[in-house]
Motif scaffolding. Sequence first.
Motif, PDB file in Angstrom:
ATOM      1  N   MET A  17       0.774  -1.171   0.020  1.00  0.00           N
ATOM      2  CA  MET A  17       0.101   0.023  -0.118  1.00  0.00           C
ATOM      3  C   MET A  17       0.715   1.204   0.058  1.00  0.00           C
ATOM      4  O   MET A  17       0.477   2.149  -0.557  1.00  0.00           O
ATOM      5  N   LEU A  18       2.099   1.124   0.505  1.00  0.00           N
ATOM      6  CA  LEU A  18       3.033   2.564   0.750  1.00  0.00           C
ATOM      7  C   LEU A  18       3.734   2.695  -0.269  1.00  0.00           C
ATOM      8  O   LEU A  18       3.952   3.805  -0.775  1.00  0.00           O
ATOM      9  N   SER A  19       4.240   1.467  -1.017  1.00  0.00           N
ATOM     10  CA  SER A  19       5.252   1.533  -2.128  1.00  0.00           C
ATOM     11  C   SER A  19       4.477   1.708  -3.600  1.00  0.00           C
ATOM     12  O   SER A  19       4.826   2.179  -4.342  1.00  0.00           O
ATOM     13  N   ARG A 121       0.041   0.995  -8.535  1.00  0.00           N
ATOM     14  CA  ARG A 121      -0.446   2.358  -8.471  1.00  0.00           C
ATOM     15  C   ARG A 121       0.862   3.205  -8.155  1.00  0.00           C
ATOM     16  O   ARG A 121       2.034   2.668  -7.718  1.00  0.00           O
ATOM     17  N   ARG A 122       0.573   4.519  -8.355  1.00  0.00           N
ATOM     18  CA  ARG A 122       1.654   5.523  -8.062  1.00  0.00           C
ATOM     19  C   ARG A 122       1.532   5.935  -6.533  1.00  0.00           C
ATOM     20  O   ARG A 122       0.600   6.215  -6.220  1.00  0.00           O
ATOM     21  N   SER A 123       2.872   5.817  -5.683  1.00  0.00           N
ATOM     22  CA  SER A 123       2.834   6.019  -4.441  1.00  0.00           C
ATOM     23  C   SER A 123       2.546   7.702  -4.321  1.00  0.00           C
ATOM     24  O   SER A 123       3.347   8.468  -5.123  1.00  0.00           O
ATOM     25  N   ILE A 124       1.826   8.108  -3.220  1.00  0.00           N
ATOM     26  CA  ILE A 124       1.708   9.468  -3.159  1.00  0.00           C
ATOM     27  C   ILE A 124       2.922  10.302  -2.534  1.00  0.00           C
ATOM     28  O   ILE A 124       3.036  11.484  -2.553  1.00  0.00           O
ATOM     29  N   PHE A 125       3.836   9.139  -2.187  1.00  0.00           N
ATOM     30  CA  PHE A 125       5.193   9.832  -1.531  1.00  0.00           C
ATOM     31  C   PHE A 125       5.990  10.389  -2.516  1.00  0.00           C
ATOM     32  O   PHE A 125       6.958  11.222  -2.483  1.00  0.00           O
TER      33      PHE A 125
END
Length: 529
Positions: A17-19, A121-125
Amino acid sequence: MRVALLWTISDFPAYSMLSGWSTAGKTACPYCRDDSDAFTLTKGGKQSWFDNHRKFLPVNHPFRRNKIAFRKNKTVTKSAPPILSSEEILEQIEHLGLMCVTDMGADENNDLQSKNTGWKRRSIFWDLPYWTTNMLRHNLDVMHIEKNVFENIFNTVMNVEGKTKDNAQSREDLKEYLRKLKNNVKNKAKVEGSICNAYLVEEASSFCAHYFEPHVNTRHRKVPRNDDTVEHMDEHLGNLSIFTHSGRPLGKGKVRYLTEQEFQAAQMYILLNCIEVKPYIDIFVNELHMANPNINDKQVDEKLEREFDKWFNKYVHNPSNNISSQFLKDLSKGPLRSVMCYNSYVVNGYKFHTKGYGSHRATMNSGVCIKGTNYSTNESDYYGQLIEVLRLEYPGLPIKRTVLFKCDWYEPFVLAIQAAQVNYSIYPSLKRDKDDWWAVFKIKARSVIDLPEQVNVTTPPAREEPFQEDEMEVPLIQIDDDDDQQQYLNDQNGVLVEINEEDVEDEEELELDSESDEECDDVYDSDTN
């Protein structure tokens, strides 16, 4: 006030989920990516990453060639995929056109673009201006991972409904391994307990095997057959080379006591072959020349054999000479009278047997070869047979030991480290004066490869034409026809060969027989035609 995110800490599912990288399926490993070696279980249909990361080991690592501990009969030669930088990862995501989950229409777009890749997906970070410069962006929480693994194992063992991993498909996938576990069953009334006990014993023994000494054969380490690693070798500052030689005895030893003659011979040989004693030998020889300038080399050698051990003992214990090495002082006292005797010994890659121990064996391991002091060619080697293996110990702490070979030749003892192995065979001769001769065959030690010497040739060698004689002179043999006189052949080596008339008549009869046979053959041919 400003806040910066250094890195994330999560378990493996949260890492996805984070990456933005999927941690499910064949490409779950973020380091292997598309170069994954995961395989699908034939019955359960689930992905298995067992034996997926041997490619990250060094090229010469033994695990890469191991065909037993991992997947059966499989070796790994491929290299690990390169580690991508932050810029390369971001370039991949932008090339795929992936969107953040907060963007409109991200779900439909990401499902379409991520069919053939691990990115979901593209991470928001990535919107953070410094995120591409972070060398470490995500960390795995080992505690949570261990908790998840424990829960899966516990729920399976306790057969928790809805959470157990034990089903018909998984049992079929583990059928081959279950057969191995069932072979360990000793008590059929307690099958599960026998399997658990055997598995625990195997795991405990495998773990403890990593702490065994280097000469011990284990499942993880195959020791060479003639490994000469010294058992219980402790390193001490200032120790002498004579006490640090490699080699190990085989079998149980017996204690015996040296005679006075053996004690003197062993002490002298050890002193004269110890590198650290060489300067004191030079001092002793110089004193001999100063006391008697006309002394010759033979007399010096005799003095060394008879007087050096006593002189050396007085010299190293004399306070005025400032000898501080306790090892030299213990060496000067000589070995203990009690020694350990062995029938077998491994040194220099050879396994030696004493002559008596190997007399009833098909193999010969008692042949010994020692290079001469002025070694230049093979003719200077000394050959003999091993009679006894003696391990000598010197007084004082730490323990100091050295091993001698007692052989049947000009000197009673040699150092075991000096010995090479040879084999003896009957000398191929029919002459009576060579009945007791033996042919010597040198043996190459195990794990030793003879490489040719590398010679840097700048210019090609001149081509030599093959030698061939155009004419060959044959000595003439003159035979007198006088019947009353004995006939002789003049041999080139100067030996007269007598020819009797009976021999000549036999040769004539043989020629007549051959001619008659040829005539018969001609008649047979004419008849057939």
